[in-house]
Every structure is written in C-alpha cells, then in structure tokens.
Design a protein around this motif. Structure first.
Motif, PDB file in Angstrom:
ATOM      1  N   UNK A 165       0.901  -1.206   0.153  1.00 22.33           N
ATOM      2  CA  UNK A 165      -0.087   0.043   0.054  1.00 22.33           C
ATOM      3  C   UNK A 165       0.762   1.118  -0.098  1.00 22.33           C
ATOM      4  N   UNK A 166       0.627   2.170  -0.953  1.00 19.54           N
ATOM      5  CA  UNK A 166       1.404   3.432  -0.944  1.00 19.54           C
ATOM      6  C   UNK A 166       0.415   4.666  -0.738  1.00 19.54           C
ATOM      7  N   UNK A 167       1.171   5.985  -0.300  1.00 22.01           N
ATOM      8  CA  UNK A 167       0.355   6.823  -0.007  1.00 22.01           C
ATOM      9  C   UNK A 167      -0.220   7.744  -1.249  1.00 22.01           C
ATOM     10  N   UNK A 168      -1.143   8.099  -1.069  1.00 15.38           N
ATOM     11  CA  UNK A 168      -1.692   8.891  -2.349  1.00 15.38           C
ATOM     12  C   UNK A 168      -1.026  10.274  -2.689  1.00 15.38           C
ATOM     13  N   UNK A 169      -0.445  10.854  -1.752  1.00 18.45           N
ATOM     14  CA  UNK A 169       0.191  12.029  -2.092  1.00 18.45           C
ATOM     15  C   UNK A 169       1.605  11.761  -2.879  1.00 18.45           C
ATOM     16  N   UNK A 170       2.074  10.605  -2.811  1.00 14.10           N
ATOM     17  CA  UNK A 170       3.481  10.228  -3.218  1.00 14.10           C
ATOM     18  C   UNK A 170       3.088   9.851  -4.697  1.00 14.10           C
ATOM     19  N   UNK A 171       1.964   9.545  -5.178  1.00  9.30           N
ATOM     20  CA  UNK A 171       1.654   9.339  -6.644  1.00  9.30           C
ATOM     21  C   UNK A 171       2.122  10.287  -7.500  1.00  9.30           C
ATOM     22  N   UNK A 172       2.559  10.225  -8.542  1.00  5.03           N
ATOM     23  CA  UNK A 172       2.647  11.227  -9.487  1.00  5.03           C
ATOM     24  C   UNK A 172       1.580  11.431 -10.344  1.00  5.03           C
ATOM     25  N   UNK A 173       0.662  12.474 -10.210  1.00  6.31           N
ATOM     26  CA  UNK A 173      -0.690  12.308 -10.790  1.00  6.31           C
ATOM     27  C   UNK A 173      -0.611  13.010 -12.179  1.00  6.31           C
ATOM     28  N   UNK A 174       0.439  13.436 -12.628  1.00  5.93           N
ATOM     29  CA  UNK A 174       0.797  13.959 -13.955  1.00  5.93           C
ATOM     30  C   UNK A 174       1.042  12.693 -14.684  1.00  5.93           C
ATOM     31  N   UNK A 175       1.461  11.469 -14.322  1.00  2.00           N
ATOM     32  CA  UNK A 175       1.610  10.476 -15.284  1.00  2.00           C
ATOM     33  C   UNK A 175       0.383   9.485 -14.924  1.00  2.00           C
ATOM     34  N   UNK A 176       0.023   9.270 -13.485  1.00  2.00           N
ATOM     35  CA  UNK A 176      -1.170   8.123 -13.142  1.00  2.00           C
ATOM     36  C   UNK A 176      -2.673   8.997 -13.683  1.00  2.00           C
ATOM     37  N   UNK A 177      -3.457   8.106 -13.926  1.00  2.00           N
ATOM     38  CA  UNK A 177      -4.802   8.623 -14.362  1.00  2.00           C
ATOM     39  C   UNK A 177      -6.009   8.062 -13.855  1.00  2.00           C
ATOM     40  N   UNK A 178      -6.941   8.529 -13.265  1.00  2.00           N
ATOM     41  CA  UNK A 178      -8.182   7.816 -13.110  1.00  2.00           C
ATOM     42  C   UNK A 178      -8.894   7.307 -14.074  1.00  2.00           C
ATOM     43  N   UNK A 179      -9.366   5.987 -13.918  1.00  2.00           N
ATOM     44  CA  UNK A 179     -10.288   5.406 -14.826  1.00  2.00           C
ATOM     45  C   UNK A 179     -10.589   3.919 -14.290  1.00  2.00           C
ATOM     46  N   UNK A 180     -11.818   3.735 -14.657  1.00  2.00           N
ATOM     47  CA  UNK A 180     -11.958   2.213 -14.326  1.00  2.00           C
ATOM     48  C   UNK A 180     -12.270   1.435 -15.769  1.00  2.00           C
ATOM     49  N   UNK A 181     -12.036   0.072 -15.624  1.00  2.00           N
ATOM     50  CA  UNK A 181     -11.946  -0.568 -16.765  1.00  2.00           C
ATOM     51  C   UNK A 181     -13.445  -0.497 -17.607  1.00  2.00           C
TER      52      UNK A 181
ATOM     53  N   UNK B 205      -9.265  -1.626 -22.024  1.00  2.00           N
ATOM     54  CA  UNK B 205     -10.360  -1.031 -21.389  1.00  2.00           C
ATOM     55  C   UNK B 205      -9.927   0.137 -20.526  1.00  2.00           C
ATOM     56  N   UNK B 206      -8.548   0.446 -20.574  1.00  2.00           N
ATOM     57  CA  UNK B 206      -8.266   1.570 -19.618  1.00  2.00           C
ATOM     58  C   UNK B 206      -7.738   2.582 -20.595  1.00  2.00           C
ATOM     59  N   UNK B 207      -8.254   4.040 -20.401  1.00  2.00           N
ATOM     60  CA  UNK B 207      -8.042   4.825 -21.344  1.00  2.00           C
ATOM     61  C   UNK B 207      -7.678   6.439 -20.215  1.00  2.00           C
ATOM     62  N   UNK B 208      -6.799   7.024 -20.789  1.00  2.00           N
ATOM     63  CA  UNK B 208      -6.471   8.397 -19.998  1.00  2.00           C
ATOM     64  C   UNK B 208      -7.278   9.538 -20.863  1.00  2.00           C
ATOM     65  N   UNK B 209      -8.405  10.114 -20.260  1.00  2.00           N
ATOM     66  CA  UNK B 209      -9.125  10.707 -20.862  1.00  2.00           C
ATOM     67  C   UNK B 209      -8.497  12.259 -21.148  1.00  2.00           C
ATOM     68  N   UNK B 210      -7.272  12.731 -20.430  1.00  2.00           N
ATOM     69  CA  UNK B 210      -6.349  13.679 -20.525  1.00  2.00           C
ATOM     70  C   UNK B 210      -5.861  13.542 -21.971  1.00  2.00           C
ATOM     71  N   UNK B 211      -5.758  12.676 -22.573  1.00  2.00           N
ATOM     72  CA  UNK B 211      -4.871  12.372 -23.885  1.00  2.00           C
ATOM     73  C   UNK B 211      -5.942  12.133 -25.031  1.00  2.00           C
ATOM     74  N   UNK B 212      -7.326  12.270 -24.666  1.00  2.00           N
ATOM     75  CA  UNK B 212      -8.122  11.951 -25.817  1.00  2.00           C
ATOM     76  C   UNK B 212      -8.660  10.727 -25.823  1.00  2.00           C
ATOM     77  N   UNK B 213      -9.485  10.060 -26.820  1.00  2.00           N
ATOM     78  CA  UNK B 213     -10.092   8.644 -26.542  1.00  2.00           C
ATOM     79  C   UNK B 213      -9.175   7.736 -27.152  1.00  2.00           C
ATOM     80  N   UNK B 214      -8.566   6.897 -26.489  1.00  2.00           N
ATOM     81  CA  UNK B 214      -7.781   5.851 -27.053  1.00  2.00           C
ATOM     82  C   UNK B 214      -8.326   4.877 -27.853  1.00  2.00           C
ATOM     83  N   UNK B 215      -9.851   5.001 -27.730  1.00  2.00           N
ATOM     84  CA  UNK B 215     -10.679   4.041 -28.754  1.00  2.00           C
ATOM     85  C   UNK B 215     -10.711   4.515 -29.986  1.00  2.00           C
ATOM     86  N   UNK B 216     -10.315   5.844 -30.081  1.00  2.00           N
ATOM     87  CA  UNK B 216     -10.618   6.081 -31.604  1.00  2.00           C
ATOM     88  C   UNK B 216      -9.480   5.769 -32.437  1.00  2.00           C
ATOM     89  N   UNK B 217      -9.800   5.240 -33.564  1.00  2.00           N
ATOM     90  CA  UNK B 217      -8.520   4.732 -34.643  1.00  2.00           C
ATOM     91  C   UNK B 217      -7.278   5.330 -34.503  1.00  2.00           C
TER      92      UNK B 217
END
Length: 453
Positions: A167-183, A253-265
């Motif tokens: 288990x890691x602390x939330x504040x130590x996770x780099x949120x510029x890289x990690x993104x929120x998403x559910x599959x 099934x995991x997509x970073x909405x900050x970078x656009x829709x990965x599902x698009x061709x």
C-alpha cells in the motif's frame, strides 16, 4: 430439545465474527475466542475482529457477477459483514471496497457490546470436546491447534502460500502520469492507473524476475504451493514476458481521458503497453493498494523494483507486501454441506479453513456455520441452501468435490447448475443465474420462516 448451552466460536476473522453474530441473533449465548493480541499472526497488524489482511475489496459489486451475487444473497440473509461493508464502503469503481480500519473497528465494538457475546482474548490450543463448537481459525491457524485438528481428522493438511499487496500513500503518486479510470468506464473512475510503454514494461519485468525474494522462514520452501488466485507478482513474471500483461497489468479498456479517446482509431498508437492499477484503500483517498501485486520480495527490493513503475518513482510505502502460509482442510472428505464435520456433527467449520476463497465466501461460511450451530442448540435441524444459490453451490462444491485434487474455490458461476436453455450472451446468462438464485433464496427463506412458526 438440547439445553440452551453456550457455543464456542474459535477465531475472530470474518467467518468467526459472522458466526458469532448469527448465533447471538438467534438468542443463543456465544464465546468468541481470538488469540490476538496475546499471540500475533504472520499477517495481522491489529487486534480488531474481522481484520482484512490482504485487500480491502470484497470483489465485484454488481449482482450479475459471482461475488456481487454472493453479496446480495448475504444482504437478504442479514449478514453483518456485508451490512457493515456497505456502511463503510469507499469508491472502487464496480467493486465493494471498504475503509478497512473503520470497518473492523465498527464490528469489534458491535460484537463487544452484544449481551450474548463474550469476547475472550486467549489462544485455544485444543478443540473443546463438549458442546457445539465452530472453527473459524482461517489460513493462519496456530501450530498447537493445527496439530490437534490433524489428530482429530487423522489426515494431512493441504497448504499453499498466500501473499498481500503493498500500500502506498496517495500524495506520493505522480498524478501527472497516473490517471483515474475504471476498466471500460464501468462504475465510478475510482482506480489510479500507471501506464507503461513497451520499453518501460520490459525493464520492469526483467528487474522483477531478477529481484531477491524473502526467505519463507518457518515454511518448507520445497513444498510451497501457490494458489493460482493469489499468485505473487514475481512468480507471475517468471512464467513469461507477457504473463502480467494478460493478468493484473492488462491494458485493455483503460483510457487516459486527458489525452483524448484511445478508442478512436487515430489514437490506438497511444494505447499503453501495460497498466498498473491502484485501488483506493480509505475514504479519504490517502492510501492506495497495488492491485494484483501480492509479493514475497524483500522489502528493499519491493521499493527498488516497484518504483520503476511510471508514476510510482517517489512512492511512499505504508505497508510492504508479505507472504504467509495458508492451511485448509480436505473438506470433501471431512465436511457436510451444512459445514458440520462428518465425524462429529456438533463441530462445524467455516472460512478459508474449509477451502473457500475470498472475504465474501468467508462471511457466507460464517453465516451458515453460525446459523446451524444455533439451530443445533435450539433442537432444530441444520439447514442446507439451494444449490442454485451462489452460497449453496459453494458449500455443495467443497463438500462433494474430488478429494484428490481439492483446491480453494472462490464464488463463480461455473459451480452453479446449468440453466434450462443455452444462452450465448454471457451478461444475459449471468443475469439469469442471478434471477434464479435470488428467486430461490426468497422461496427458501419463506419456507424456513414458515417451518419455524
């Protein structure tokens, strides 16, 4: 009718907590024995009842999933474990996850204040020979009680090795890289996802394969047998370069909405090669569990290797992964589907000790063992559950499977009786399993109430 005697429940985990509650709820006095804190286990960190030692997740929430169906069956049966989990749930997408500290503390206080429940903090080294007894000592049964149980059964135990994720602390996770998403965007976006490109993944895989493992200390290394449902991440890595990418690190099934829709061709080239998921441990989002990262690496190696994951370069670990022995009975040879021992019907068992896998299954076993223990004292016949229910199918399986190859079983649709017709669509098929199970549960419950009237 038997005298309204006191029942002894040995073990204060999920199964024992549930069993004691159901016994008291039936109006029968119960002693709940828990050896912590007088004697510690290799995996527990507190003295609370129903401590969650691995993940804080009870599995899928939706009732058209196996774990979710078991949740719903238990809700309708008045299960205190699931009721408390619902009360202290934290965001987890499509899963039922809890604030583990608040969850266990609440159950400890609730049972401790019940007038019919006596909580004894002491180690039980031998099975009581008189009266009704429920064994719920779990995979970490103390050596003395293990020896006594072995003498009682006259047979060898099976054992496998289980592991818990860091288990890691939330504040130590780099949120510029990690993104929120559910599959596939199912449920609330409650997972943090750390994406890897191919180069990053291969470097991580190579270092993980080469990392130094901790010694098993009290356990015989040559006899260690991993349970496939909780495989250490380093063991998974050693099975092949892509094994993790088809397991807990699958990018599907995991997509970073900050970078656009990965599902698009036009964006398919940006799809991650692998993804490490982090699940929220507490309501405040201060703690995050590394999903699927059960491990037996040395603690220094865990920090070194897991900080190679993009987004976790500065990760602060509040709990390192650990490994411990799990012990379980050869239930098909020893138990009825009522969870009574064939050799001694006044002795019952539940939880991982009987070969069910997962928190919810432990709670289900505690419900059935506690209910039947109380019925024995009250002079009533023990109950069995319809095999069309997930609970009934699970306990039918562990009492009737092949003893030669018996392994712990989690709730799953494969153990349910087939439907009357073939349905190709999996979601529709699971929905029909659910509808049948809950319908049969309601009918069974009405019949049980009518017989007791």
């Amino acid at each position: 009718m038997m005298e309204k005697q006191m029942i002894h429940v040995i073990g204060g985990g999920l199964a024992g907590t549930e069993a004691a509650w159901q016994i008291a709820k039936a109006g029968v006095p119960v002693v709940l024995h828990e050896m912590r804190p007088l004697r510690k286990s290799p995996a527990h960190h507190t003295e609370e009842l129903a401590e969650l030692v691995c993940s804080n997740s009870f599995g899928a929430l939706s009732s058209d999933r196996a774990a979710g169906l078991l949740h719903e069956e238990l809700r309708r049966l008045g299960c205190i474990i699931i009721g408390t989990a619902d009360e202290h749930a934290v965001p987890a997408g499509g899963a039922l996850a809890v604030d583990r500290g608040v969850f266990s503390h609440n159950l400890t206080e609730t049972l401790g204040s019940h007038p019919l429940i006596e909580l004894r903090r002491s180690e039980v080294q031998e099975i009581p020979t008189e009266g009704v007894v429920v064994l719920t000592t779990g995979p970490l049964t103390s050596p003395a009680l293990t020896e006594d149980l072995q003498r009682f059964t006259g047979m060898e135990y099976f054992s496998f090795f289980d592991a818990a994720s860091p288990i890691v602390t939330g504040e130590s996770i780099n949120r510029e890289i990690a993104f929120f998403a559910s599959r596939y965007d199912k449920g609330e976006a409650a997972y943090l996802n750390c994406p890897m490109n191919r180069e990053q993944y291969l470097h991580f895989w190579q270092e993980l394969c080469a990392a130094e493992k901790a010694e098993l200390k009290d356990f015989e290394q040559e006899t260690a047998k991993f349970f496939e449902g909780c495989l250490p991440i380093e063991e998974m890595a050693r099975r092949g370069e892509d094994t993790m990418r088809y397991g807990p690190l699958k990018p599907v099934g995991l997509f970073d909405a900050r970078k656009g829709d990965f599902r698009a061709p036009e964006n398919q080239s940006q799809r991650p090669y692998a993804v490490v998921q982090l699940r929220q441990e507490d309501k405040a989002g201060q703690l995050w569990n590394m999903v699927g990262f059960q491990t037996n690496l040395r603690w220094g190696e865990q920090k070194r290797v897991f900080r190679l994951i993009p987004g976790l370069e500065e990760a602060e670990f509040v709990r390192m992964g650990v490994m411990h022995r799990n012990t379980f009975l050869n239930a098909p040879q020893l138990l009825h589907s009522t969870l009574q021992f064939k050799k001694r019907p006044t002795l019952l068992a539940a939880g991982q000790l009987v070969g069910t896998e997962g928190y919810t299954a432990a709670a289900a076993g505690g419900w059935l063992a506690g209910t039947n223990a109380a019925r024995l004292v009250l002079g009533l016949e023990p109950v069995t559950l319809p095999t069309t229910m997930m609970m009934g199918a699970l306990f039918d399986f562990i009492s009737s499977a092949s003893p030669k190859h018996f392994q712990p079983m989690p709730p799953n649709f494969g153990i349910l009786p087939e439907l009357g017709k073939r349905i190709k669509n999996k979601q529709e098929r699971y929905g029909m399993y659910r509808d049948r199970a809950l319908g049969d549960l309601d009918s069974w419950s009405r019949g049980l109430r009518a017989s007791a009237a």
